[in-house]
Design a protein around this motif. Structure first.
Motif, PDB file in Angstrom:
ATOM      1  N   VAL A 145      68.709  40.953  82.566  1.00  0.00           N
ATOM      2  CA  VAL A 145      67.874  39.838  82.278  1.00  0.00           C
ATOM      3  C   VAL A 145      67.220  40.041  81.662  1.00  0.00           C
ATOM      4  CG1 VAL A 145      66.117  40.363  83.675  1.00  0.00           C
ATOM      5  CG2 VAL A 145      66.611  38.354  84.155  1.00  0.00           C
ATOM      6  N   SER A 146      67.412  38.614  80.550  1.00  0.00           N
ATOM      7  CA  SER A 146      66.521  38.314  79.119  1.00  0.00           C
ATOM      8  C   SER A 146      66.347  36.869  79.354  1.00  0.00           C
ATOM      9  CB  SER A 146      67.920  38.792  78.358  1.00  0.00           C
ATOM     10  OG  SER A 146      67.460  38.259  77.066  1.00  0.00           O
ATOM     11  N   PRO A 147      64.868  36.734  80.097  1.00  0.00           N
ATOM     12  CA  PRO A 147      64.222  35.676  80.511  1.00  0.00           C
ATOM     13  C   PRO A 147      64.287  34.756  78.378  1.00  0.00           C
ATOM     14  CG  PRO A 147      62.736  37.317  80.305  1.00  0.00           C
ATOM     15  CD  PRO A 147      63.894  37.922  80.177  1.00  0.00           C
ATOM     16  N   HIS A 148      63.903  33.766  78.726  1.00  0.00           N
ATOM     17  CA  HIS A 148      63.095  32.944  77.341  1.00  0.00           C
ATOM     18  C   HIS A 148      61.816  33.085  77.663  1.00  0.00           C
ATOM     19  CE1 HIS A 148      67.245  31.772  77.518  1.00  0.00           C
ATOM     20  NE2 HIS A 148      66.908  31.421  78.498  1.00  0.00           N
ATOM     21  N   ALA A 149      60.911  33.257  76.510  1.00  0.00           N
ATOM     22  CA  ALA A 149      59.710  33.488  76.369  1.00  0.00           C
ATOM     23  C   ALA A 149      58.968  31.849  76.857  1.00  0.00           C
ATOM     24  CB  ALA A 149      59.133  33.309  75.327  1.00  0.00           C
ATOM     25  N   PRO A 150      57.960  31.763  77.186  1.00  0.00           N
ATOM     26  CA  PRO A 150      57.292  30.828  77.526  1.00  0.00           C
ATOM     27  C   PRO A 150      57.344  29.275  76.940  1.00  0.00           C
ATOM     28  CG  PRO A 150      55.293  32.040  77.984  1.00  0.00           C
ATOM     29  CD  PRO A 150      57.349  32.331  77.393  1.00  0.00           C
ATOM     30  N   GLN A 151      57.563  29.053  75.815  1.00  0.00           N
ATOM     31  CA  GLN A 151      56.803  28.868  74.908  1.00  0.00           C
ATOM     32  C   GLN A 151      57.914  28.123  73.625  1.00  0.00           C
ATOM     33  OE1 GLN A 151      53.543  30.469  72.529  1.00  0.00           O
ATOM     34  NE2 GLN A 151      52.017  30.441  74.658  1.00  0.00           N
ATOM     35  N   PRO A 152      58.235  26.836  73.010  1.00  0.00           N
ATOM     36  CA  PRO A 152      58.986  27.091  72.488  1.00  0.00           C
ATOM     37  C   PRO A 152      57.835  27.181  70.534  1.00  0.00           C
ATOM     38  CG  PRO A 152      57.722  24.695  73.598  1.00  0.00           C
ATOM     39  CD  PRO A 152      56.997  25.637  73.807  1.00  0.00           C
ATOM     40  N   CYS A 153      58.888  28.047  69.666  1.00  0.00           N
ATOM     41  CA  CYS A 153      58.019  28.338  68.882  1.00  0.00           C
ATOM     42  C   CYS A 153      58.366  27.342  67.743  1.00  0.00           C
ATOM     43  CB  CYS A 153      59.748  29.859  68.636  1.00  0.00           C
ATOM     44  SG  CYS A 153      58.837  30.407  66.359  1.00  0.00           S
ATOM     45  N   ALA A 154      57.185  27.958  66.973  1.00  0.00           N
ATOM     46  CA  ALA A 154      56.302  26.675  66.027  1.00  0.00           C
ATOM     47  C   ALA A 154      57.542  26.936  64.672  1.00  0.00           C
ATOM     48  CB  ALA A 154      54.830  27.423  66.009  1.00  0.00           C
ATOM     49  N   MET A 155      57.913  28.123  64.278  1.00  0.00           N
ATOM     50  CA  MET A 155      58.219  28.077  63.150  1.00  0.00           C
ATOM     51  C   MET A 155      59.996  28.375  63.719  1.00  0.00           C
ATOM     52  SD  MET A 155      56.312  28.574  61.514  1.00  0.00           S
ATOM     53  CE  MET A 155      56.661  29.089  59.671  1.00  0.00           C
ATOM     54  N   ALA A 156      60.261  28.397  64.606  1.00  0.00           N
ATOM     55  CA  ALA A 156      61.934  27.459  65.020  1.00  0.00           C
ATOM     56  C   ALA A 156      62.380  27.232  66.198  1.00  0.00           C
ATOM     57  CB  ALA A 156      62.590  29.190  65.274  1.00  0.00           C
ATOM     58  N   PRO A 157      62.631  26.106  65.718  1.00  0.00           N
ATOM     59  CA  PRO A 157      62.345  24.802  67.051  1.00  0.00           C
ATOM     60  C   PRO A 157      63.284  24.825  68.025  1.00  0.00           C
ATOM     61  CG  PRO A 157      62.045  23.601  64.877  1.00  0.00           C
ATOM     62  CD  PRO A 157      61.954  24.971  64.675  1.00  0.00           C
ATOM     63  N   MET A 158      64.799  25.916  67.586  1.00  0.00           N
ATOM     64  CA  MET A 158      65.336  26.145  68.409  1.00  0.00           C
ATOM     65  C   MET A 158      64.832  27.652  69.456  1.00  0.00           C
ATOM     66  SD  MET A 158      67.210  22.961  68.538  1.00  0.00           S
ATOM     67  CE  MET A 158      68.748  24.045  69.322  1.00  0.00           C
ATOM     68  N   GLY A 159      64.382  28.040  68.979  1.00  0.00           N
ATOM     69  CA  GLY A 159      63.924  29.152  69.495  1.00  0.00           C
ATOM     70  C   GLY A 159      62.140  29.218  70.800  1.00  0.00           C
ATOM     71  N   ARG A 160      61.988  30.654  70.984  1.00  0.00           N
ATOM     72  CA  ARG A 160      60.450  30.444  71.936  1.00  0.00           C
ATOM     73  C   ARG A 160      60.287  32.378  70.733  1.00  0.00           C
ATOM     74  NH1 ARG A 160      61.060  26.295  75.078  1.00  0.00           N
ATOM     75  NH2 ARG A 160      59.739  27.180  76.476  1.00  0.00           N
ATOM     76  N   GLN A 161      58.832  31.776  71.667  1.00  0.00           N
ATOM     77  CA  GLN A 161      58.027  32.501  71.286  1.00  0.00           C
ATOM     78  C   GLN A 161      56.611  33.016  73.054  1.00  0.00           C
ATOM     79  OE1 GLN A 161      55.215  30.395  68.304  1.00  0.00           O
ATOM     80  NE2 GLN A 161      53.943  29.415  70.081  1.00  0.00           N
ATOM     81  N   TRP A 162      56.626  34.193  72.948  1.00  0.00           N
ATOM     82  CA  TRP A 162      55.495  34.807  73.670  1.00  0.00           C
ATOM     83  C   TRP A 162      54.276  34.411  73.362  1.00  0.00           C
ATOM     84  CZ3 TRP A 162      57.696  36.485  77.921  1.00  0.00           C
ATOM     85  CH2 TRP A 162      59.137  36.811  78.298  1.00  0.00           C
ATOM     86  N   PHE A 163      54.444  34.311  71.566  1.00  0.00           N
ATOM     87  CA  PHE A 163      52.499  33.268  71.922  1.00  0.00           C
ATOM     88  C   PHE A 163      52.543  33.174  70.427  1.00  0.00           C
ATOM     89  CE2 PHE A 163      52.526  38.199  71.447  1.00  0.00           C
ATOM     90  CZ  PHE A 163      52.478  38.236  70.750  1.00  0.00           C
ATOM     91  N   HIS A 164      51.851  31.886  69.956  1.00  0.00           N
ATOM     92  CA  HIS A 164      51.801  31.721  68.287  1.00  0.00           C
ATOM     93  C   HIS A 164      51.497  32.673  67.932  1.00  0.00           C
ATOM     94  CE1 HIS A 164      51.988  29.494  65.757  1.00  0.00           C
ATOM     95  NE2 HIS A 164      50.546  28.844  65.657  1.00  0.00           N
ATOM     96  N   LEU A 165      51.742  32.722  66.724  1.00  0.00           N
ATOM     97  CA  LEU A 165      51.293  33.416  65.174  1.00  0.00           C
ATOM     98  C   LEU A 165      50.708  33.146  64.042  1.00  0.00           C
ATOM     99  CD1 LEU A 165      54.400  35.927  65.882  1.00  0.00           C
ATOM    100  CD2 LEU A 165      52.133  36.632  65.927  1.00  0.00           C
TER     101      LEU A 165
END
Length: 217
Positions: free
Chosen positions: A51-71
């Motif tokens: 299984v490959s879960p999507h991280a919980p947050q939309p990515c600030a630098m890549a709107p189509m992607g996700r982030q585990w946390f903001h950088l």
């Protein structure tokens, strides 16, 4: 707490899963980025689910992607702060998948890439029961000065390219040194000429670590 989910692969044997690999993608990607690794591993792990879960947050630098946390890359503590923020969602996801498949914690291996490696190390070392293993590609250890919080010692394998310009090879050596100082065993491999990614040697090393963690010969 944000709930997370993502693409899954059932065991190709058609039998109930005897193990589970959870892939944790990097910054700006999503769960679809790593699930193909599961397809590559399936012939070698026919009784294992992926299984490959999507991280919980939309990515600030890549709107189509996700982030585990903001950088921001300006705050030296943001890796730990971010890992703490997303840890409850990942912890709950691991519990839910374990219970869904009716397997024990030591039948689960976390495989992270980049920011996903930070999450795998942070959460995997703080579970009540030890996981089968942690495999980290091209990552770093968030908050190495807080390893006194560690509650379990799953086998750890870290793999990193020596030409990585996103998270330089120093991140690997710093993680290994901190884990070693805390008496946490870790195996590590340097992939010559590799930038921020996973090559064929890395795939073979990761597969071997998964098999060892799940006790598959």
């Amino acid at each position: 707490m944000n709930r997370i989910d993502g693409p899954r692969l059932a065991p190709i044997s058609g039998q109930p899963a005897e193990g589970l690999v959870i892939f944790l993608h990097g910054y700006g990607a999503d769960g679809n980025d790593l699930i193909d690794l599961g397809r590559a591993f399936q012939p070698h792990l026919p009784n294992v689910a992926f299984v490959s879960p999507h991280a919980p947050q939309p990515c600030a630098m890549a709107p189509m992607g996700r982030q585990w946390f903001h950088l921001t890359l300006r705050d030296p503590d943001e890796y730990r702060t971010g890992a703490l923020e997303s840890a409850p969602a990942l912890d709950a996801f691991i519990d839910a998948e374990r219970d869904r498949l009716k397997i024990a914690d030591d039948r689960i291996v976390l495989v992270g890439f980049s920011q996903g490696t930070m999450m795998a190390l942070h959460v995997g070392l703080r579970r009540k029961a030890a996981l089968g293993g942690i495999v980290g590609y091209s990552g770093a250890l968030a908050g190495p000065e807080h390893l006194s919080e560690v509650t379990s010692h799953p086998p750890i394998t870290l793999i990193h390219g020596d030409r990585d310009e996103v998270l330089p090879i120093d991140c690997l050596h710093e993680a290994v040194a901190a884990l070693g100082a805390a008496d946490i065993p870790v195996e590590f491999h340097v992939c010559p000429g590799l930038a921020h990614g996973i090559d064929q040697r890395g795939l073979a090393l990761g597969l071997a670590a998964i098999r060892a963690g799940l006790g598959i010969k």
